[in-house]
Enzyme design. Structure first.
Site, PDB file in Angstrom:
ATOM      1  N   SER A 188       0.804  -0.991   0.147  1.00 18.21           N
ATOM      2  CA  SER A 188       0.043  -0.052  -0.131  1.00 18.21           C
ATOM      3  C   SER A 188       0.922   1.310  -0.084  1.00 18.21           C
ATOM      4  CB  SER A 188      -0.911   0.047   1.162  1.00 18.21           C
ATOM      5  OG  SER A 188      -1.768  -1.149   1.171  1.00 18.21           O
TER       6      SER A 188
HETATM    7  N1  SAH Z   1      -0.803  -4.718   4.255  1.00 20.27           N
HETATM    8  C1  SAH Z   1      -0.146  -5.166   3.016  1.00 20.27           C
HETATM    9  C2  SAH Z   1      -0.966  -4.677   1.950  1.00 20.27           C
HETATM   10  C3  SAH Z   1      -0.987  -6.045   0.715  1.00 20.27           C
HETATM   11  S1  SAH Z   1      -2.359  -5.657  -0.350  1.00 20.27           S
HETATM   12  C4  SAH Z   1       1.146  -4.632   3.027  1.00 20.27           C
HETATM   13  O1  SAH Z   1       1.541  -3.767   3.783  1.00 20.27           O
HETATM   14  O2  SAH Z   1       1.967  -4.949   1.834  1.00 20.27           O
HETATM   15  C5  SAH Z   1      -3.696  -6.608   0.269  1.00 20.27           C
HETATM   16  C6  SAH Z   1      -3.196  -8.034   0.731  1.00 20.27           C
HETATM   17  O3  SAH Z   1      -4.568  -8.734   1.267  1.00 20.27           O
HETATM   18  C7  SAH Z   1      -2.694  -8.848  -0.674  1.00 20.27           C
HETATM   19  O4  SAH Z   1      -1.441  -9.576  -0.321  1.00 20.27           O
HETATM   20  C8  SAH Z   1      -4.047 -10.043  -0.781  1.00 20.27           C
HETATM   21  O5  SAH Z   1      -3.353 -11.402  -1.063  1.00 20.27           O
HETATM   22  C9  SAH Z   1      -4.410 -10.026   0.859  1.00 20.27           C
HETATM   23  N2  SAH Z   1      -5.790 -10.595   0.901  1.00 20.27           N
HETATM   24  C10 SAH Z   1      -6.781 -10.361  -0.134  1.00 20.27           C
HETATM   25  N3  SAH Z   1      -8.006 -11.123   0.261  1.00 20.27           N
HETATM   26  C11 SAH Z   1      -7.549 -11.859   1.517  1.00 20.27           C
HETATM   27  C12 SAH Z   1      -8.309 -12.681   2.400  1.00 20.27           C
HETATM   28  N4  SAH Z   1      -9.383 -12.849   2.327  1.00 20.27           N
HETATM   29  N5  SAH Z   1      -7.638 -13.013   3.466  1.00 20.27           N
HETATM   30  C13 SAH Z   1      -6.054 -12.845   3.658  1.00 20.27           C
HETATM   31  N6  SAH Z   1      -5.528 -11.984   2.894  1.00 20.27           N
HETATM   32  C14 SAH Z   1      -6.352 -11.444   1.799  1.00 20.27           C
END
Ligand code: SAH
Length: 215
Positions: free
Chosen positions: A65
């Site tokens: 993000s």
């Molecule tokens: N907090 C992360 C943001 C990553 S983007 C960072 O600091 O890099 C969001 C993430 O949520 C992705 O890796 C995606 O695979 C995950 N995601 C989406 N749906 C999900 C679910 N149902 N359970 C767990 N993770 C999920």
């Protein structure tokens, strides 16, 4: 944790100052931004962009993000050291590192096994030890509930009901809710066993929260 390379350290401090100018005021959050080596959480060929205020691609078509978004969500959580927080979407692990840096007891779930494994390796190498799980965030972690705070870093179309039940009374969830185009940053406070209050905090764009797990 501190950033040992002087170049990256000064870039992280500059980024924290930039976020302060954009309206972030929680000192614990700003200190965490200035302390976590974001360049370690992105591909080596993207390192020169690591301290710019923009999202960057990570494996499996996901994103780390934008720093402003990480700081904004962290600020809305109003975390105090020692609070128990559940993050949905470990992704690169950067947000989890920020939460650790603030001094929270961190639990984080990722639905891609590859991202779960790589973020765990990275975080531990850097000296961060959140409790990381490979699984479907829609299910939460009932065996570790209740949580003081829940932070969702992917966008569900509706508020995930099971997660609301894993909040402490008096605790709250920060979640971007909406369709694939745009989402409303939403805070849901659990005010009683069956009562919740909702407030909205601006438009954001996240990757979608999806059901189930993948390799
Ligand atoms: N907090 C992360 C943001 C990553 S983007 C960072 O600091 O890099 C969001 C993430 O949520 C992705 O890796 C995606 O695979 C995950 N995601 C989406 N749906 C999900 C679910 N149902 N359970 C767990 N993770 C999920």
């Amino acid at each position: 944790m501190s950033i040992d390379s002087p170049k990256e350290k000064s870039e992280a401090i500059k980024l924290a100052k930039q976020l302060e100018r954009k309206g972030i005021s929680d000192k614990l959050v700003l200190e965490a931004i200035a302390s976590v080596p974001r360049h370690e959480f992105v591909d080596s060929d993207l390192r020169e962009y690591a301290y710019l205020d923009r999202p960057l691609p990570i494996e499996r078509n996901q994103t780390i993000s934008q720093p402003y978004t990480v700081a904004y969500q962290s600020e809305l959580l109003k975390l105090k050291p020692g609070e128990k927080v559940l993050e949905i979407g470990t992704g690169s692990g950067y947000q989890a590192a920020i939460l650790c840096e603030i001094g929270a007891e961190v639990y984080s779930i990722e639905r891609y096994e590859e991202l779960h494994n790589s973020s765990k390796k990275k975080l531990n190498l850097l000296g961060y030890y959140p409790n990381l799980f490979y699984g479907d965030g829609f299910e939460g972690l009932p065996e570790y509930a209740p949580f003081d705070k829940i932070l969702i870093t992917a966008a569900p179309e509706k508020i995930p009901e099971k997660l609301l039940q894993q909040l402490k009374i008096g605790g709250w969830m920060v979640v971007p809710v909406g369709d694939r185009r745009v989402q409303k940053m939403t805070i849901i406070r659990r005010t009683g066993e069956d009562t919740f209050e909702e407030s909205l905090h601006g438009d954001f764009i996240f990757v979608p929260m999806e059901k189930g797990t993948e390799k």
